[in-house]
Write a protein that holds these residues in place. Structure first.
Motif, short mmCIF file in Angstrom:
data_model
loop_
_atom_site.label_atom_id
_atom_site.label_comp_id
_atom_site.label_asym_id
_atom_site.label_seq_id
_atom_site.Cartn_x
_atom_site.Cartn_y
_atom_site.Cartn_z
N TYR A 48 -20.58 73.64 -63.97
CA TYR A 48 -19.68 73.80 -65.13
C TYR A 48 -19.60 72.51 -65.92
CZ TYR A 48 -15.52 74.60 -67.90
OH TYR A 48 -14.65 74.72 -68.96
N ALA A 49 -19.42 71.39 -65.21
CA ALA A 49 -19.33 70.10 -65.89
C ALA A 49 -20.66 69.74 -66.56
CB ALA A 49 -18.93 69.01 -64.89
N ALA A 50 -21.76 70.04 -65.91
CA ALA A 50 -23.07 69.75 -66.49
C ALA A 50 -23.31 70.62 -67.72
CB ALA A 50 -24.17 69.97 -65.47
N GLN A 99 -20.58 66.95 -69.71
CA GLN A 99 -19.60 65.96 -69.29
C GLN A 99 -20.17 64.94 -68.30
OE1 GLN A 99 -16.26 68.11 -67.75
NE2 GLN A 99 -15.76 69.02 -69.72
N LEU A 100 -21.43 65.15 -67.87
CA LEU A 100 -22.01 64.27 -66.87
C LEU A 100 -23.07 63.33 -67.43
CD1 LEU A 100 -22.42 66.77 -63.90
CD2 LEU A 100 -20.57 65.16 -64.30
N GLY A 101 -23.30 63.36 -68.71
CA GLY A 101 -24.27 62.47 -69.32
C GLY A 101 -25.69 62.85 -68.97
N SER A 102 -26.50 61.84 -68.64
CA SER A 102 -27.91 62.09 -68.36
C SER A 102 -28.11 62.84 -67.04
CB SER A 102 -28.69 60.77 -68.33
OG SER A 102 -28.23 59.95 -67.29
N VAL A 103 -27.20 62.67 -66.12
CA VAL A 103 -27.28 63.41 -64.85
C VAL A 103 -27.12 64.91 -65.11
CG1 VAL A 103 -26.22 63.73 -62.58
CG2 VAL A 103 -26.44 61.44 -63.54
N GLY A 104 -26.24 65.26 -66.02
CA GLY A 104 -26.02 66.66 -66.37
C GLY A 104 -27.26 67.31 -66.95
N ALA A 105 -28.03 66.55 -67.70
CA ALA A 105 -29.27 67.09 -68.26
C ALA A 105 -30.26 67.40 -67.15
CB ALA A 105 -29.86 66.10 -69.25
N ASP A 106 -30.33 66.54 -66.15
CA ASP A 106 -31.23 66.79 -65.02
C ASP A 106 -30.76 68.00 -64.21
OD1 ASP A 106 -32.77 64.62 -65.72
OD2 ASP A 106 -31.73 63.25 -64.35
N VAL A 107 -29.46 68.11 -64.02
CA VAL A 107 -28.91 69.24 -63.27
C VAL A 107 -29.18 70.55 -64.00
CG1 VAL A 107 -26.75 70.31 -62.50
CG2 VAL A 107 -27.15 67.91 -62.07
N CYS A 108 -29.00 70.55 -65.30
CA CYS A 108 -29.22 71.77 -66.08
C CYS A 108 -30.70 72.11 -66.20
CB CYS A 108 -28.59 71.66 -67.45
SG CYS A 108 -26.80 71.86 -67.39
N GLN A 109 -31.56 71.12 -66.07
CA GLN A 109 -33.00 71.39 -66.10
C GLN A 109 -33.40 72.15 -64.84
OE1 GLN A 109 -35.38 67.86 -66.32
NE2 GLN A 109 -37.23 68.98 -66.87
N VAL A 110 -32.79 71.83 -63.72
CA VAL A 110 -33.12 72.49 -62.46
C VAL A 110 -32.45 73.86 -62.38
CG1 VAL A 110 -32.87 72.34 -59.96
CG2 VAL A 110 -33.46 70.31 -61.27
N GLY A 111 -31.18 73.95 -62.72
CA GLY A 111 -30.44 75.20 -62.59
C GLY A 111 -29.88 75.68 -63.91
N SER A 112 -30.73 76.01 -64.84
CA SER A 112 -30.27 76.35 -66.18
C SER A 112 -29.42 77.62 -66.20
CB SER A 112 -31.45 76.50 -67.14
OG SER A 112 -32.28 77.56 -66.73
N LEU A 113 -29.73 78.58 -65.33
CA LEU A 113 -28.92 79.80 -65.27
C LEU A 113 -27.49 79.48 -64.88
CD1 LEU A 113 -28.65 82.93 -65.23
CD2 LEU A 113 -29.18 82.77 -62.80
N PHE A 114 -27.32 78.61 -63.90
CA PHE A 114 -25.98 78.29 -63.42
C PHE A 114 -25.23 77.37 -64.38
CE2 PHE A 114 -28.26 79.20 -59.38
CZ PHE A 114 -27.65 80.41 -59.16
N CYS A 115 -25.93 76.62 -65.20
CA CYS A 115 -25.25 75.82 -66.24
C CYS A 115 -24.72 76.74 -67.34
CB CYS A 115 -26.20 74.79 -66.84
SG CYS A 115 -26.43 73.35 -65.81
N ASP A 116 -25.46 77.79 -67.63
CA ASP A 116 -25.02 78.74 -68.65
C ASP A 116 -23.90 79.64 -68.15
OD1 ASP A 116 -26.94 77.72 -70.35
OD2 ASP A 116 -28.42 79.26 -69.83
N LYS A 117 -23.97 80.03 -66.89
CA LYS A 117 -22.99 80.97 -66.31
C LYS A 117 -22.54 80.48 -64.93
CE LYS A 117 -24.94 85.00 -68.60
NZ LYS A 117 -25.64 84.43 -69.66
N PRO A 118 -21.67 79.45 -64.88
CA PRO A 118 -21.24 78.93 -63.57
C PRO A 118 -20.35 79.91 -62.81
CG PRO A 118 -20.05 77.84 -65.33
CD PRO A 118 -21.10 78.69 -65.98
N HIS A 119 -19.84 80.94 -63.49
CA HIS A 119 -18.98 81.89 -62.79
C HIS A 119 -19.77 82.72 -61.78
CE1 HIS A 119 -20.46 84.19 -66.25
NE2 HIS A 119 -20.33 85.25 -65.48
#
Length: 61
Positions: free
Chosen positions: A16-18, A22-42
């Motif tokens: 959710y934070a990524a 809200q996580l900066g460059s780390v968030g971009a890496d997290v969303c690159q790996v799990g883009s589905l969960f960044c879009d829909k963390p619920h």
């Protein structure tokens, strides 16, 4: 099973934070790996709730 539910809830908060950038460059890496969960963390939070309920159901005496 409660540990699994806690881990899933923590990962849901991380995604959710990524997803909200809200996580900066780390968030971009997290969303690159799990883009589905960044879009829909619920999705992951729902899994955490179901795991917690399953743990409660199995541990009843």
């Amino acid at each position: 099973m409660y540990v699994v539910a806690f881990v899933l809830a923590a990962l849901s908060a991380l995604f959710y934070a990524a997803g909200d950038h809200q996580l900066g460059s780390v968030g971009a890496d997290v969303c690159q790996v799990g883009s589905l969960f960044c879009d829909k963390p619920h999705y992951m939070m729902t899994s955490a709730v179901l795991a917690g309920l399953w743990g409660k159901f199995v541990s009843m005496r």
